[in-house]
Motif scaffolding. Structure first.
Motif, PDB file in Angstrom:
ATOM      1  N   THR A  81       0.936  -1.185   0.084  1.00  0.00           N
ATOM      2  CA  THR A  81      -0.008   0.113  -0.012  1.00  0.00           C
ATOM      3  C   THR A  81       0.832   1.168  -0.070  1.00  0.00           C
ATOM      4  OG1 THR A  81      -1.478  -1.122   1.170  1.00  0.00           O
ATOM      5  CG2 THR A  81      -2.038   1.063   0.972  1.00  0.00           C
ATOM      6  N   GLU A 129      -4.665  -5.643  -1.669  1.00  0.00           N
ATOM      7  CA  GLU A 129      -5.286  -6.628  -0.839  1.00  0.00           C
ATOM      8  C   GLU A 129      -6.022  -7.538  -2.031  1.00  0.00           C
ATOM      9  OE1 GLU A 129      -5.417  -3.628  -0.010  1.00  0.00           O
ATOM     10  OE2 GLU A 129      -5.076  -3.975   2.358  1.00  0.00           O
ATOM     11  N   ARG A 142      -6.159   4.210   6.174  1.00  0.00           N
ATOM     12  CA  ARG A 142      -4.947   3.058   6.416  1.00  0.00           C
ATOM     13  C   ARG A 142      -5.375   2.471   7.759  1.00  0.00           C
ATOM     14  NH1 ARG A 142      -0.376   4.097   3.468  1.00  0.00           N
ATOM     15  NH2 ARG A 142      -0.080   1.762   4.111  1.00  0.00           N
ATOM     16  N   GLY A 143      -4.749   1.097   7.584  1.00  0.00           N
ATOM     17  CA  GLY A 143      -5.013   0.044   8.557  1.00  0.00           C
ATOM     18  C   GLY A 143      -6.680  -0.325   8.658  1.00  0.00           C
ATOM     19  N   SER A 153      -8.116  -2.579   7.308  1.00  0.00           N
ATOM     20  CA  SER A 153      -8.503  -4.258   7.312  1.00  0.00           C
ATOM     21  C   SER A 153      -8.934  -4.718   8.736  1.00  0.00           C
ATOM     22  CB  SER A 153      -7.135  -5.019   6.563  1.00  0.00           C
ATOM     23  OG  SER A 153      -6.744  -4.501   5.684  1.00  0.00           O
TER      24      SER A 153
HETATM   25  N1  ASP Z   1      -3.248  -2.305   3.223  1.00  0.00           N
HETATM   26  C1  ASP Z   1      -3.874  -1.167   4.141  1.00  0.00           C
HETATM   27  C2  ASP Z   1      -2.717  -0.286   4.557  1.00  0.00           C
HETATM   28  O1  ASP Z   1      -1.747  -0.565   4.513  1.00  0.00           O
HETATM   29  C3  ASP Z   1      -4.811  -1.576   4.973  1.00  0.00           C
HETATM   30  C4  ASP Z   1      -4.303  -2.370   6.061  1.00  0.00           C
HETATM   31  O2  ASP Z   1      -3.387  -2.860   6.072  1.00  0.00           O
HETATM   32  O3  ASP Z   1      -5.318  -2.628   7.185  1.00  0.00           O
HETATM   33  O4  ASP Z   1      -3.068   0.772   5.335  1.00  0.00           O
END
Ligand code: ASP
Ligand code: ADP
Ligand code: MG
Length: 398
Positions: free
Chosen positions: A47, A74, A150-151, A153
């Motif tokens: 990402t 993803e 971000r984050g 998931s």
């Molecule tokens: N791939 C996305 C990110 O790096 C979502 C995640 O990792 O949760 O932010």
């Protein structure tokens, strides 16, 4: 049959070898009688690379197109993991956010989940398939692909668990939730349990191990979360409803965030209209303002400081350039927010005085402070970060 959601983050699916290992972990649960939904992130730093590429093309890339490119990471991992299951002789199906029925709303790159139409997932589960869902993405009303920030998931995983009414396991590169990010303070203690409220506060103040929105959903729907390592079987941390034993420590954790910059605007004529205009403009551009402080009027002018995400630097600079006449604007980027969090603070006075004393003893200048019922946050220059983390963690026995 009982259902279970597993979520594996970027590092945990960073290589093909790791993806194969994860497939085996999930199969163990399936063999234990669970219907499995597995949410995965993009592999490793994918990402970040997608963001970098976009920024090479444009300093301020279109958010809609950013969502399109970011969601591809993803998609790679779900396909690979699904193939790994099939290779091991298990029936599996990979679904993008759209295919999994994840409906979202809000500004591109910062979408929130509106609802999940889980019929398709339930159907596949009842056919005995392991369902692999792409984290961090969905689809909006207009049929455009969106991402959750971000984050995100973690949020996908917990929202799915809420919809399916089952527990959620978050597997990551650390073996639980620690009082302080163990990368910044290796002596930090692992927490056996932590309340939703504290975890939500820790996460929203910078403990990147879990996304705050995910905890908010878990709290609302009372979904138990277990956070553990994807690499070993060491006992992790349970995030659950508050119980009185948790209050033994006044302070549970320390969160550190380097994500905010600080804007100071001086020489603003002392009229509320000016302040209102500044914050209205920021709101129109979806800039999430965090701390705000204002000085008392002096010779008819005031100074105003606020903090906001570094990611919004470009748009903040643009907004500020529109207010430039007469105002003096400075933007400090080398800033760190350090926050102490603990439910025990609700009934305890004197914590902030004690912390100010510690910071003062080490010549650490505080530029902004905010408090909530269960946290106190200090904005300091990043050059003081290491000292502040170690002094506070030691003194608070974290
Ligand atoms: N791939 C996305 C990110 O790096 C979502 C995640 O990792 O949760 O932010
Ligand atoms: P994933 O890719 O699995 O989602 P993240 O990088 O988002 O993983 O989160 C795991 C990281 O969170 C850890 O490597 C750790 O450095 C960091 N972290 C921050 N605060 C904490 C904390 N209080 N406890 C544990 N880990 C933390
Ligand atoms: Mg994460």
């Amino acid at each position: 049959m009982r259902m279970l959601v597993h979520k594996y983050g970027g590092t945990s699916v960073g290589t093909l070898e790791k993806i194969k290992k994860i497939a085996k972990r999930v199969i163990l649960e399936k063999e234990n009688g669970y219907e499995m939904v597995v949410v995965v992130s993009a592999m490793g730093k994918t990402t970040d690379h997608l963001v970098e590429m976009s920024k090479e093309i444009s300093k301020n890339p279109s958010r809609r197109e950013l969502d399109l490119i970011l969601s591809t990471g993803e998609q790679v991992s779900i396909a690979l993991l699904s193939m790994a299951f099939q290779e091991l002789g298990y029936d599996a199906i990979a679904l993008t956010g759209f295919q999994a029925g994840i409906k979202t709303y809000g500004p591109h790159t910062k979408n929130k989940i509106l609802d999940i139409d889980s019929d398709k997932i339930q159907n596949y589960l009842s056919q005995g398939k392991i369902v692999v869902v792409a984290g961090f993405q969905g689809i909006n009303d207009e049929g455009d692909i969106t991402t959750l920030g971000r984050g995100g998931s973690d949020t996908t995983a917990v929202a799915l668990a809420a919809k399916l009414n089952c527990p959620c396991h978050i597997y990551t590169d650390v073996d639980g939730i620690y009082s302080v990010d163990p990368r910044l303070y290796p002596q930090a203690k692992k927490l056996q349990t932590v309340s939703y409220e504290e975890m939500m506060e820790m996460a929203s103040l910078g403990a990147g191990v879990m996304e705050a929105r995910a905890i908010e959903i878990a709290y609302k729907y009372n979904i138990p979360i277990y956070v553990a390592s994807s690499m070993n079987d060491v006992e992790g941390t349970y995030i659950k409803e508050y119980d009185e034993k948790m209050e033994e420590n006044i302070i549970t954790g320390l969160s550190i965030s380097d994500d905010s910059l600080m804007v100071t605007i001086s020489r603003i004529p002392d009229q509320i209209e000016h302040i209102a205009m500044i914050f209205e403009k920021l709101a129109q551009e979806n800039v999430n303002v965090d701390m705000i402080s204002q000085t008392a009027p002096l010779s008819g002018v005031i100074s105003l400081s606020f903090t906001a995400p570094k990611d919004d630097l470009f748009i903040i600079e643009k907004i500020m350039s529109e207010f430039n006449e007469g105002f003096e604007v400075s933007i400090e980027q080398e800033m760190t927010k350090i926050s102490v969090v603990g439910i025990g603070m609700r009934n305890q006075s004197g914590v902030s005085g004690r912390l100010f004393r510690l910071l003062a003893n080490h010549d650490i200048k505080v530029k902004q402070v905010t408090t909530s019922e269960i946290s106190i946050s200090y904005m300091i220059e990043t050059k003081y970060k290491e000292t502040a983390v170690s002094v506070l963690s030691k003194e608070l026995n974290l």
